[in-house]
Design a protein around this motif. Structure first.
Motif, PDB file in Angstrom:
ATOM      1  N   TYR A   8       0.915  -1.136  -0.065  1.00 36.58           N
ATOM      2  CA  TYR A   8      -0.095   0.188  -0.139  1.00 36.58           C
ATOM      3  C   TYR A   8       0.765   1.232  -0.083  1.00 36.58           C
ATOM      4  N   ILE A  54      -1.535  -7.472   3.964  1.00 38.42           N
ATOM      5  CA  ILE A  54      -1.091  -6.296   3.661  1.00 38.42           C
ATOM      6  C   ILE A  54       0.224  -5.946   4.259  1.00 38.42           C
ATOM      7  N   GLU A  56       2.997  -4.162   6.664  1.00 39.68           N
ATOM      8  CA  GLU A  56       2.502  -3.406   7.672  1.00 39.68           C
ATOM      9  C   GLU A  56       3.926  -2.266   7.495  1.00 39.68           C
ATOM     10  N   VAL A  71      -2.856   2.766   6.071  1.00 38.58           N
ATOM     11  CA  VAL A  71      -3.164   1.342   6.018  1.00 38.58           C
ATOM     12  C   VAL A  71      -4.023   0.939   6.931  1.00 38.58           C
ATOM     13  N   ARG A  72      -3.876   1.468   8.184  1.00 38.95           N
ATOM     14  CA  ARG A  72      -4.761   1.109   9.186  1.00 38.95           C
ATOM     15  C   ARG A  72      -6.435   1.381   8.756  1.00 38.95           C
ATOM     16  N   VAL A  75      -7.544  -1.012   6.022  1.00 36.77           N
ATOM     17  CA  VAL A  75      -7.974  -2.325   6.613  1.00 36.77           C
ATOM     18  C   VAL A  75      -9.134  -2.398   7.299  1.00 36.77           C
ATOM     19  N   ASN A  76      -9.290  -1.296   8.011  1.00 35.21           N
ATOM     20  CA  ASN A  76     -10.768  -1.176   8.904  1.00 35.21           C
ATOM     21  C   ASN A  76     -11.806  -1.130   7.834  1.00 35.21           C
ATOM     22  N   TRP A  78     -11.847  -2.324   4.720  1.00 36.32           N
ATOM     23  CA  TRP A  78     -12.009  -3.692   4.091  1.00 36.32           C
ATOM     24  C   TRP A  78     -12.878  -4.771   4.955  1.00 36.32           C
ATOM     25  N   ARG A  79     -12.449  -4.851   6.134  1.00 33.47           N
ATOM     26  CA  ARG A  79     -12.938  -5.775   7.260  1.00 33.47           C
ATOM     27  C   ARG A  79     -14.501  -5.501   7.459  1.00 33.47           C
ATOM     28  N   ILE A  87      -8.247  -9.877   6.016  1.00 31.51           N
ATOM     29  CA  ILE A  87      -7.024  -9.301   5.887  1.00 31.51           C
ATOM     30  C   ILE A  87      -6.134  -9.202   6.793  1.00 31.51           C
ATOM     31  N   GLU A  88      -4.924  -9.354   6.856  1.00 28.26           N
ATOM     32  CA  GLU A  88      -4.083  -9.274   8.041  1.00 28.26           C
ATOM     33  C   GLU A  88      -2.639  -8.669   7.533  1.00 28.26           C
ATOM     34  N   TYR A  89      -1.883  -8.136   8.508  1.00 27.54           N
ATOM     35  CA  TYR A  89      -0.672  -7.366   8.274  1.00 27.54           C
ATOM     36  C   TYR A  89       0.550  -8.410   8.138  1.00 27.54           C
TER      37      TYR A  89
END
Length: 141
Positions: A8, A54, A56, A71-72, A75-76, A78-79, A87-89
């Motif tokens: 990202y 993704i 980190e 990025v956070r 991710v939020n 997307w979740r 999705i994980e870092y």
């Protein structure tokens, strides 16, 4: 099912994906970060994706980099929108350096090595390959 990885960035985002058997990671695309969410939603509607990894963004001392908040937020988002695809870092430190080294080792000319979109896609591939290798090593123990 495939695993997809994301490198990202503020302007551009590199993407990589495994084959359906999760043996090999390969570059998928580099997209404008402003269109990333829609691109991924379209992609997962056509392809079976088990999970997303993704990068980190961390500094060499382990502290979060300036890109971590963006990025956070992604991710939020997307979740909330796609809870059935986790999705994980995964630590992405040094992936850009490794991407440049891979380009050199592959014999790419200077002009090709300056293509930031290609660097992003290769970085996403390195993140994914590293993730897959760490899972294999973890499964052996």
């Amino acid at each position: 099912m495939r695993i997809l990885s994301i490198d990202y960035g503020r302007k551009r985002t590199g993407l990589a994906v495994t084959d359906p058997l999760q043996i090999v990671a390969g570059g998928l695309a580099t997209v404008s970060t402003s269109t990333l969410f829609d691109y991924l939603k379209d992609y997962v509607s056509r392809e079976q994706v088990e999970r997303i990894v993704i990068g980190e963004p961390r500094q060499s001392n382990g502290e979060p980099s300036e890109n971590m908040e963006r990025v956070r937020q992604f991710v939020n988002r997307w979740r909330k929108a796609v809870p059935d695809i986790p999705i994980e870092y995964y630590d992405e430190r040094y992936t850009s350096v490794l991407a440049h080294q891979a380009m050199l080792a592959g014999g790419l000319r200077k002009k090709a090595r300056q293509d930031k979109a290609l660097v992003d896609e290769i970085s996403a591939t390195i993140i994914l390959q590293s993730f897959m290798e760490s899972r294999r090593l973890g499964n052996r123990q």
